[in-house]
Each structure stands twice: as C-alpha cells, then as structure tokens.
Design a protein around this motif. Structure first.
Motif, short mmCIF file in Angstrom:
data_model
loop_
_atom_site.label_atom_id
_atom_site.label_comp_id
_atom_site.label_asym_id
_atom_site.label_seq_id
_atom_site.Cartn_x
_atom_site.Cartn_y
_atom_site.Cartn_z
N PHE A 131 0.81 -1.23 0.00
CA PHE A 131 0.00 0.00 0.00
C PHE A 131 0.84 1.28 0.00
CE2 PHE A 131 -2.85 -3.12 2.17
CZ PHE A 131 -3.76 -3.22 1.12
N GLU A 132 2.11 1.16 -0.35
CA GLU A 132 2.96 2.35 -0.41
C GLU A 132 2.39 3.36 -1.41
OE1 GLU A 132 7.72 3.39 -0.63
OE2 GLU A 132 7.03 1.35 -1.02
N HIS A 133 2.24 4.60 -0.99
CA HIS A 133 1.68 5.69 -1.81
C HIS A 133 0.20 5.47 -2.17
CE1 HIS A 133 5.70 7.22 -1.91
NE2 HIS A 133 6.15 6.19 -2.61
N VAL A 134 -0.48 4.61 -1.44
CA VAL A 134 -1.93 4.45 -1.59
C VAL A 134 -2.57 5.14 -0.39
CG1 VAL A 134 -3.86 2.82 -1.69
CG2 VAL A 134 -1.69 2.27 -2.85
N PRO A 135 -3.39 6.16 -0.61
CA PRO A 135 -3.93 6.92 0.53
C PRO A 135 -4.90 6.09 1.39
CG PRO A 135 -4.17 8.15 -1.53
CD PRO A 135 -3.77 6.76 -1.89
N GLU A 136 -4.85 6.37 2.68
CA GLU A 136 -5.86 5.82 3.60
C GLU A 136 -7.26 6.20 3.10
OE1 GLU A 136 -6.71 3.89 7.41
OE2 GLU A 136 -4.89 4.04 6.22
N ASN A 137 -8.20 5.29 3.26
CA ASN A 137 -9.59 5.50 2.80
C ASN A 137 -9.75 5.47 1.29
OD1 ASN A 137 -11.43 5.73 5.09
ND2 ASN A 137 -10.16 7.47 5.68
N SER A 138 -8.77 4.92 0.57
CA SER A 138 -8.93 4.76 -0.88
C SER A 138 -10.10 3.82 -1.17
CB SER A 138 -7.66 4.17 -1.49
OG SER A 138 -6.62 5.11 -1.48
N TYR A 139 -10.77 4.07 -2.27
CA TYR A 139 -11.90 3.24 -2.68
C TYR A 139 -11.44 2.14 -3.63
CZ TYR A 139 -15.47 5.91 -0.32
OH TYR A 139 -16.25 6.48 0.65
N MET A 140 -11.90 0.92 -3.36
CA MET A 140 -11.58 -0.24 -4.18
C MET A 140 -12.88 -0.91 -4.63
SD MET A 140 -8.28 -0.36 -4.28
CE MET A 140 -7.18 0.82 -3.50
N TYR A 141 -12.78 -1.71 -5.67
CA TYR A 141 -13.97 -2.37 -6.23
C TYR A 141 -14.09 -3.80 -5.68
CZ TYR A 141 -17.57 -3.81 -9.46
OH TYR A 141 -18.76 -4.26 -9.99
N PHE A 142 -15.21 -4.08 -5.02
CA PHE A 142 -15.47 -5.37 -4.38
C PHE A 142 -16.66 -6.08 -5.03
CE2 PHE A 142 -13.35 -2.95 -1.07
CZ PHE A 142 -12.70 -3.87 -0.26
N VAL A 143 -16.58 -7.41 -5.10
CA VAL A 143 -17.74 -8.25 -5.47
C VAL A 143 -17.60 -9.53 -4.65
CG1 VAL A 143 -18.98 -9.45 -7.31
CG2 VAL A 143 -17.66 -7.42 -7.86
N HIS A 144 -18.39 -9.67 -3.57
CA HIS A 144 -18.26 -10.89 -2.75
C HIS A 144 -19.41 -11.03 -1.76
CE1 HIS A 144 -16.25 -8.77 0.87
NE2 HIS A 144 -16.47 -7.83 -0.02
N SER A 145 -19.73 -12.29 -1.46
CA SER A 145 -20.74 -12.64 -0.45
C SER A 145 -20.09 -13.16 0.82
CB SER A 145 -21.69 -13.71 -0.99
OG SER A 145 -22.37 -13.24 -2.12
N TYR A 146 -18.81 -13.52 0.73
CA TYR A 146 -18.06 -14.07 1.86
C TYR A 146 -16.89 -13.15 2.17
CZ TYR A 146 -20.73 -18.35 1.18
OH TYR A 146 -21.75 -19.26 1.07
N TYR A 147 -16.45 -13.16 3.42
CA TYR A 147 -15.37 -12.25 3.84
C TYR A 147 -14.40 -13.00 4.75
CZ TYR A 147 -17.79 -12.06 8.33
OH TYR A 147 -18.38 -12.41 9.53
N ALA A 148 -13.15 -12.57 4.73
CA ALA A 148 -12.15 -13.10 5.66
C ALA A 148 -12.23 -12.29 6.96
CB ALA A 148 -10.75 -13.00 5.06
N ALA A 149 -12.32 -13.00 8.07
CA ALA A 149 -12.39 -12.34 9.37
C ALA A 149 -11.10 -11.57 9.65
CB ALA A 149 -12.62 -13.39 10.45
#
Length: 197
Positions: A131-149
């Motif tokens: 995440f170097e040079h990626v700002p905190e709170n950046s928006y990413m594209y998600f598609v999922h029904s399951y999540y990793a705890a």
C-alpha cells in the motif's frame, strides 16, 4: 521479470492480464508447476465458488504448490479466500496460509445493505509495502458474499455489515479481497507495488 497468473477453474484472468499490460508487464497464464516455481511473481486470482475451486486445485496438487512458493504471491478475491484456513462456503477446508476463517455476510436487520457486496468501498488501516503511496480510505472495487475475518495477518480493513480483512499478508504471501485490476489508479498502484517487491 516473469509474472505468472495461475490458471485454474475460477480465475478472473483476462482483467488481470489487461491490468498488467497497462503497467507494461506481460503476464504468463499457466498451471504448469515448473513454470509457476520459476516465476519472479505469482498472481492467484479467483471468481467463483470455494469448494469446486479447492477440489480442482487439490486434484492437480496446485494447493501444495502454492503453499510451498517462496517468491511474492498475490491472491485476489476468491484467491485470497482460498489462502485462508476454512470457508463457510460449502464447508470448505482451504490452504491455511492465513490463520483466519472465511464467513458469509449475514443480512443486517435494516436490510439496507445487499448481499453480495458489489461496488466501491473504502479500505483503512493500510499496513503493508503493498500500500505504499496508496492513501488511507482509498476506494476499491469489491464483489463478494463471503469475507475473511480480522486476524493477525490483516493489513487493511473494510466495513460492510461488519469489519473484515480487505487485505492479508504473511511472509511472501499477499492477498486482497477487492479487485485491484478494476480499482482505477489506486488499484493499479497496488499491483505496481506488488510487482516491485
């Protein structure tokens, strides 16, 4: 530098290939163990269902191969979930690289949030060279029904119904729940950072 994308029955390979091309990198799509072992970087993408994907990997001993790799490996979406310990999706034991379970989102009481999560969501608590040079709170594209705890290997968090791992890292293994290849400038930066590891 040789970058390999693991070919299996749940890969979202084309969009990853295009994203690499935009970064000036030619990816090789293969399920050949020797070619995977010889790569400088390995990408393990995935879209689909956990149990059939794990069955396919086990039949070809790709699960053993992936866990034995020593170069940087990046799991994406289902690829990340298969790198975890266990998935509730059809009661599936996974590879166990990350000591966390994958769980199904449950509908919140107000039903304002639809499952699966499809669309843009922000990521926080960024803690990785990925995440170097990626700002905190950046928006990413998600598609999922399951999540990793959340767990000891969590290096980014997202919230949808619950706080969960948007990214994991342990040793040479990196993984993201979102699709960096579809996440505009910041997603491209994450892929670029991975390729520079």
């Amino acid at each position: 530098m040789k970058t390999v994308i693991i070919k299996y029955n749940a890969g979202n390979i084309r969009s990853v290939l295009f994203a690499l091309e935009r970064l000036g990198v030619e990816g090789v799509v293969t399920d050949d163990p020797e070619e995977i072992r010889a790569a400088d970087k390995v990408i393990f993408p995935g879209v689909g269902e956990a149990s059939s994907a794990m069955r396919y990997l086990k039949e070809r001993k790709l699960d053993q191969l992936i866990t034995s790799l020593e170069q940087p490996v990046l799991g994406i979406c289902l690829g990340m979930q298969l790198m975890c310990k266990y998935s509730e999706e059809n009661d599936t034991p996974c590879m166990g690289i990350f000591d966390v379970d994958v769980k199904k989102f449950t509908s919140p009481v107000d039903n304002l949030l639809k499952i699966p999560q499809i669309g843009w969501n922000n990521i926080t608590g960024l803690y990785s060279t990925m995440f170097e040079h990626v700002p905190e709170n950046s928006y990413m594209y998600f598609v999922h029904s399951y999540y990793a705890a959340l767990g000891a290997d969590t290096v980014a968090t997202a919230n949808y119904v619950i706080n969960y791992s948007a990214a994991l890292q342990k040793d040479n293994f990196y993984a993201v729940q979102f699709h960096p290849e579809k996440s505009a400038t910041e997603g491209a930066k994450i892929l670029e950072n991975f390729l520079k590891l």
